[in-house]
Structures are given as C-alpha cells and as structure tokens.
Design a protein around this motif. Structure first.
Motif, short mmCIF file in Angstrom:
data_model
loop_
_atom_site.label_atom_id
_atom_site.label_comp_id
_atom_site.label_asym_id
_atom_site.label_seq_id
_atom_site.Cartn_x
_atom_site.Cartn_y
_atom_site.Cartn_z
N ARG A 27 29.31 -5.07 -9.06
CA ARG A 27 29.61 -6.03 -10.11
C ARG A 27 29.49 -5.28 -11.44
O ARG A 27 28.73 -4.33 -11.54
CB ARG A 27 28.67 -7.21 -10.05
CG ARG A 27 28.93 -8.31 -11.05
CD ARG A 27 28.03 -9.52 -10.82
NE ARG A 27 28.51 -10.37 -9.74
CZ ARG A 27 27.93 -11.51 -9.37
NH1 ARG A 27 26.84 -11.94 -10.00
NH2 ARG A 27 28.42 -12.22 -8.39
N SER A 28 30.20 -5.77 -12.44
CA SER A 28 30.13 -5.13 -13.76
C SER A 28 28.78 -5.43 -14.39
O SER A 28 28.62 -6.36 -15.18
CB SER A 28 31.27 -5.65 -14.65
OG SER A 28 32.52 -5.33 -14.09
N PHE A 29 27.83 -4.61 -14.08
CA PHE A 29 26.43 -4.83 -14.43
C PHE A 29 26.25 -5.19 -15.90
O PHE A 29 25.48 -6.09 -16.23
CB PHE A 29 25.64 -3.57 -14.08
CG PHE A 29 24.20 -3.60 -14.51
CD1 PHE A 29 23.80 -2.97 -15.68
CD2 PHE A 29 23.26 -4.24 -13.73
CE1 PHE A 29 22.47 -2.99 -16.07
CE2 PHE A 29 21.92 -4.25 -14.11
CZ PHE A 29 21.53 -3.63 -15.28
N SER A 30 26.95 -4.49 -16.77
CA SER A 30 26.68 -4.60 -18.21
C SER A 30 26.98 -5.98 -18.80
O SER A 30 26.56 -6.25 -19.93
CB SER A 30 27.46 -3.53 -18.97
OG SER A 30 28.85 -3.75 -18.82
N GLY A 55 21.23 -7.47 -23.55
CA GLY A 55 19.93 -6.85 -23.77
C GLY A 55 19.26 -7.32 -25.03
O GLY A 55 18.14 -6.91 -25.32
N GLY A 56 19.91 -8.21 -25.77
CA GLY A 56 19.39 -8.63 -27.05
C GLY A 56 18.29 -9.68 -26.99
O GLY A 56 17.59 -9.89 -27.98
N SER A 57 18.16 -10.32 -25.86
CA SER A 57 17.09 -11.31 -25.73
C SER A 57 16.44 -11.20 -24.37
O SER A 57 17.09 -10.86 -23.37
CB SER A 57 17.63 -12.73 -25.95
OG SER A 57 18.62 -13.04 -25.00
N THR A 58 15.15 -11.47 -24.37
CA THR A 58 14.36 -11.39 -23.15
C THR A 58 13.43 -12.60 -23.07
O THR A 58 13.12 -13.23 -24.09
CB THR A 58 13.51 -10.10 -23.11
OG1 THR A 58 12.67 -10.06 -24.27
CG2 THR A 58 14.39 -8.86 -23.08
N PHE A 68 4.01 -7.27 -19.47
CA PHE A 68 5.21 -6.76 -18.81
C PHE A 68 6.34 -6.65 -19.82
O PHE A 68 6.39 -7.40 -20.80
CB PHE A 68 5.65 -7.71 -17.69
CG PHE A 68 4.73 -7.76 -16.50
CD1 PHE A 68 3.50 -7.13 -16.49
CD2 PHE A 68 5.12 -8.46 -15.36
CE1 PHE A 68 2.67 -7.19 -15.38
CE2 PHE A 68 4.31 -8.54 -14.25
CZ PHE A 68 3.07 -7.91 -14.26
N SER A 69 7.26 -5.74 -19.55
CA SER A 69 8.40 -5.56 -20.43
C SER A 69 9.65 -5.26 -19.60
O SER A 69 9.64 -4.35 -18.77
CB SER A 69 8.14 -4.41 -21.40
OG SER A 69 9.25 -4.18 -22.23
N ILE A 70 10.70 -6.01 -19.85
CA ILE A 70 11.96 -5.81 -19.14
C ILE A 70 12.94 -5.08 -20.04
O ILE A 70 12.98 -5.30 -21.26
CB ILE A 70 12.54 -7.16 -18.66
CG1 ILE A 70 13.73 -6.95 -17.72
CG2 ILE A 70 12.90 -8.06 -19.84
CD1 ILE A 70 14.22 -8.22 -17.05
N SER A 71 13.72 -4.19 -19.44
CA SER A 71 14.74 -3.46 -20.19
C SER A 71 15.90 -3.15 -19.26
O SER A 71 15.77 -3.28 -18.04
CB SER A 71 14.17 -2.16 -20.77
OG SER A 71 13.72 -1.30 -19.73
N ARG A 72 17.01 -2.76 -19.84
CA ARG A 72 18.17 -2.42 -19.00
C ARG A 72 18.81 -1.15 -19.50
O ARG A 72 18.81 -0.85 -20.70
CB ARG A 72 19.17 -3.57 -18.99
CG ARG A 72 19.81 -3.93 -20.30
CD ARG A 72 20.63 -5.24 -20.18
NE ARG A 72 21.65 -5.12 -19.15
CZ ARG A 72 22.15 -6.16 -18.46
NH1 ARG A 72 21.70 -7.37 -18.68
NH2 ARG A 72 23.09 -5.97 -17.55
N ASP A 73 19.38 -0.42 -18.56
CA ASP A 73 20.11 0.81 -18.84
C ASP A 73 21.50 0.63 -18.24
O ASP A 73 21.71 0.87 -17.05
CB ASP A 73 19.38 2.00 -18.22
CG ASP A 73 20.05 3.33 -18.52
OD1 ASP A 73 19.44 4.37 -18.28
OD2 ASP A 73 21.21 3.33 -18.98
N ASN A 74 22.43 0.20 -19.06
CA ASN A 74 23.76 -0.10 -18.55
C ASN A 74 24.49 1.14 -18.04
O ASN A 74 25.36 1.04 -17.17
CB ASN A 74 24.59 -0.80 -19.62
CG ASN A 74 24.11 -2.22 -19.87
OD1 ASN A 74 23.44 -2.81 -19.03
ND2 ASN A 74 24.46 -2.76 -21.03
#
Length: 126
Positions: A27-30, A55-58, A68-74
């Motif tokens: 799937r288009s992850f980004s 990625g602008g809101s969590t 805890f901290s969530i992040s993404r690497d597209n």
C-alpha cells in the motif's frame, strides 16, 4: 496484498527503553495514518499511539503519554514506536495497523484500521 511486519520486541527491565518498528508493504504507506495497539494477557486490545498520514499530528493513550513516541519514515515505509521509562504494566503484544482510508488524521479507533501486523511481544520485568 498489504503486509505489516513488526520487530523490536523483547525482554527489558523496568525503567528501560526499546524501539519497535513496523514495516509496511502493499500500500502507498506515505498517505495512510498508522497506529500502534497492544494486548496484555487476559485483556482486550487497546490503543497506544497513532500518527497521521502526513506525520503532522500524533495521539497517545494517557497511560503512555510522555513516555512513548511514534514517528514515521516514509522513505522506508516504516513506523516506529519509541518506548521509554518502561513499566511492568507495559508488558503486552504490540501490533501496528494501517488506516482504512488515505489522507486521514490519526485515529484511536481500531475499526478505522483494516490491516494489522502479527504483533511483537514486549515483556517488562520489575
């Protein structure tokens, strides 16, 4: 076919840190929001953290907020969950999930996610 593969679980002492990762394919992850949930023995699956497609809101469960901290690497189709100041009550199987619809903000509702990983187990010893 959408596939989510978690990694990074294990055994850690209380107060320690760990990073979970989830790599997505198919799937288009980004353009999709991502979420982390967990299920402790004998309990229902619960929301942990989520991140919007941009990625602008969590968002975080109250029990893990500030730890805890969530992040993404597209570029790597991967979402991470950094877990700090771990407690024995964080012991659970952690699952990542991808949102059902693209271009959405994060959501805490499990029904808004349509594919799930197989889970990675975290045990926090006291």
């Amino acid at each position: 076919q959408v596939r989510l593969v978690e990694s990074g679980g294990g055994l850690v002492q209380a107060g320690g840190s760990l990073r979970l990762s989830c790599e997505a394919s198919g799937r288009s992850f980004s353009i999709y929001a991502m979420g982390w949930f967990r299920q402790a023995p004998g309990l229902e699956r619960e929301f942990v953290a989520a991140i919007s497609w941009s990625g602008g809101s969590t968002g975080y469960a109250d029990s893990v907020k500030d730890r805890f901290s969530i992040s993404r690497d597209n570029a790597k189709n991967t979402v991470h969950l950094q877990l700090n100041s771990l407690k024995p009550e964080d012991t659970a199987v952690y699952y990542c999930a991808i949102s059902r619809h693209p271009y959405r903000d994060y959501t805490r509702r499990a029904l808004e996610y349509d594919y799930w990983g197989q889970g990675t187990r975290l045990t926090v010893s006291s």
